[in-house]
Design a protein around this motif. Structure first.
Motif, PDB file in Angstrom:
ATOM      1  N   TRP A  76       0.825  -1.218   0.000  1.00  0.00           N
ATOM      2  CA  TRP A  76       0.000   0.000   0.000  1.00  0.00           C
ATOM      3  C   TRP A  76       0.858   1.268   0.000  1.00  0.00           C
ATOM      4  O   TRP A  76       0.315   2.362  -0.037  1.00  0.00           O
ATOM      5  CB  TRP A  76      -0.893   0.034   1.230  1.00  0.00           C
ATOM      6  N   ASP A  77       2.168   1.101   0.067  1.00  0.00           N
ATOM      7  CA  ASP A  77       3.072   2.245   0.236  1.00  0.00           C
ATOM      8  C   ASP A  77       2.669   3.032   1.481  1.00  0.00           C
ATOM      9  O   ASP A  77       2.629   4.264   1.483  1.00  0.00           O
ATOM     10  CB  ASP A  77       3.033   3.150  -1.009  1.00  0.00           C
ATOM     11  N   PHE A  78       2.413   2.291   2.557  1.00  0.00           N
ATOM     12  CA  PHE A  78       1.881   2.879   3.787  1.00  0.00           C
ATOM     13  C   PHE A  78       2.919   2.849   4.889  1.00  0.00           C
ATOM     14  O   PHE A  78       3.411   1.777   5.270  1.00  0.00           O
ATOM     15  CB  PHE A  78       0.632   2.127   4.237  1.00  0.00           C
ATOM     16  N   HIS A 133       3.584  12.297   1.676  1.00  0.00           N
ATOM     17  CA  HIS A 133       2.847  11.059   1.934  1.00  0.00           C
ATOM     18  C   HIS A 133       2.448  10.394   0.630  1.00  0.00           C
ATOM     19  O   HIS A 133       2.453  11.022  -0.437  1.00  0.00           O
ATOM     20  CB  HIS A 133       1.584  11.337   2.762  1.00  0.00           C
ATOM     21  N   SER A 134       2.080   9.125   0.749  1.00  0.00           N
ATOM     22  CA  SER A 134       1.549   8.381  -0.389  1.00  0.00           C
ATOM     23  C   SER A 134       0.029   8.567  -0.432  1.00  0.00           C
ATOM     24  O   SER A 134      -0.581   9.124   0.492  1.00  0.00           O
ATOM     25  CB  SER A 134       1.872   6.896  -0.243  1.00  0.00           C
ATOM     26  N   SER A 136      -2.284   6.271  -0.189  1.00  0.00           N
ATOM     27  CA  SER A 136      -2.967   5.493   0.858  1.00  0.00           C
ATOM     28  C   SER A 136      -2.902   6.213   2.197  1.00  0.00           C
ATOM     29  O   SER A 136      -3.881   6.226   2.959  1.00  0.00           O
ATOM     30  CB  SER A 136      -2.343   4.099   0.977  1.00  0.00           C
ATOM     31  N   GLU A 137      -1.775   6.818   2.511  1.00  0.00           N
ATOM     32  CA  GLU A 137      -1.611   7.518   3.785  1.00  0.00           C
ATOM     33  C   GLU A 137      -2.502   8.753   3.863  1.00  0.00           C
ATOM     34  O   GLU A 137      -3.099   9.041   4.909  1.00  0.00           O
ATOM     35  CB  GLU A 137      -0.153   7.906   3.960  1.00  0.00           C
ATOM     36  N   LEU A 139      -5.298   9.282   2.002  1.00  0.00           N
ATOM     37  CA  LEU A 139      -6.705   8.873   1.949  1.00  0.00           C
ATOM     38  C   LEU A 139      -7.167   8.301   3.283  1.00  0.00           C
ATOM     39  O   LEU A 139      -8.236   8.669   3.785  1.00  0.00           O
ATOM     40  CB  LEU A 139      -6.902   7.845   0.838  1.00  0.00           C
ATOM     41  N   LEU A 140      -6.378   7.420   3.867  1.00  0.00           N
ATOM     42  CA  LEU A 140      -6.766   6.820   5.144  1.00  0.00           C
ATOM     43  C   LEU A 140      -6.770   7.856   6.264  1.00  0.00           C
ATOM     44  O   LEU A 140      -7.608   7.794   7.169  1.00  0.00           O
ATOM     45  CB  LEU A 140      -5.830   5.664   5.484  1.00  0.00           C
ATOM     46  N   ASP A 143      -9.953   9.765   5.884  1.00  0.00           N
ATOM     47  CA  ASP A 143     -11.082   8.934   6.329  1.00  0.00           C
ATOM     48  C   ASP A 143     -11.186   8.909   7.849  1.00  0.00           C
ATOM     49  O   ASP A 143     -12.298   8.977   8.408  1.00  0.00           O
ATOM     50  CB  ASP A 143     -10.934   7.508   5.795  1.00  0.00           C
TER      51      ASP A 143
END
Length: 239
Positions: A76-78, A133-134, A136-137, A139-140, A143
């Motif tokens: 996820w590149d997280f 950040h990526s 996924s980072e 977006l999450l 959220d």
């Protein structure tokens, strides 16, 4: 991660600063105090404080876990939730609601909250072109913060039914506008936040490492675990 051209970097760097904790947390504290003055909004305040405390702690732990122990998700590149995205999507709706409780129209209140979340989403996206950040980072993180706001404002009622005095409502609306104005002006006269450096120092102190794990190390190990094993085995034979 998405990197912007030099002509756009000034815009994205200016926008991303609106998500800094050093700017948003003091404004959130004022908003909490302003809403607490309206008895009907105290449930909103309690929910928001509890939710934000949990999410902020989770965000901090995710960063410490990666930098200190490399607990991330390479697929996820997280490497940890974006703190800017979390703060923006949690705090902006709270600032908006402080003023929107004086608005009688449910449609306009909904529009105001959507605009607040829209701006927070833009700030979350800004973490990509500035290289922080990526996807996924960001977006999450967005959220998580939005979940706090929705939890706090779920079934929240405005103070326009006579229970809250007009004076209090007007004061809340003025306070909300003032804080929004201060937020947009703050990046021009405040130094950049040093929260990343502080979190890095904390992760190293807890883990005992000299240097934090990096995104590049995570991906290198994910792509070539066999090579890493051979390198470690070779070093062992040498010793």
């Amino acid at each position: 991660m998405v990197l912007a051209s030099s002509s756009n970097l000034v815009f994205w760097h200016g926008l991303t600063r609106l998500g800094e904790a050093q700017l948003l947390l003091p404004l959130a504290a004022v908003a909490v105090a302003g809403l607490w003055a309206c008895r009907r909004q105290r449930v909103v305040v309690k929910r928001w404080v509890i939710g934000f405390g949990l999410v902020f702690g989770l965000t901090l732990l995710s960063k410490i876990a990666f930098m200190g122990w490399e607990l991330g998700i390479a697929a996820w590149d997280f490497t940890g939730f974006s703190g800017h995205a979390v703060c923006a999507s949690a705090v902006f709706p709270l600032l908006a609601w402080l003023g929107l409780q004086a608005v009688r129209s449910a449609r306009w209140r909904a529009l105001g909250l959507c605009l607040a979340l829209g701006l927070a989403a833009l700030i979350a996206y800004s973490r990509l072109p500035v290289g922080a950040h990526s996807a996924s980072e960001a977006l999450l993180g967005f959220d998580l913060g939005a979940a706090v706001a929705l939890f706090a404002l779920w079934e929240a009622r405005p103070g326009t039914d006579g229970e809250t005095s007009v004076r209090v409502l007007r004061r809340s609306a003025r306070l909300s506008l003032l804080m929004v104005a201060l937020l947009f002006a703050a990046p021009w006269f405040t130094p950049p936040a040093r929260t990343h450096q502080w979190v890095t120092a904390l992760s190293l102190a807890l883990s005992g490492r000299e240097h934090p794990y990096t995104r590049q190390e995570m991906h290198r190990r994910a792509v070539s675990p066999v090579a890493d094993w051979r390198e470690a085995a070779s070093a062992t034979r040498v010793l």
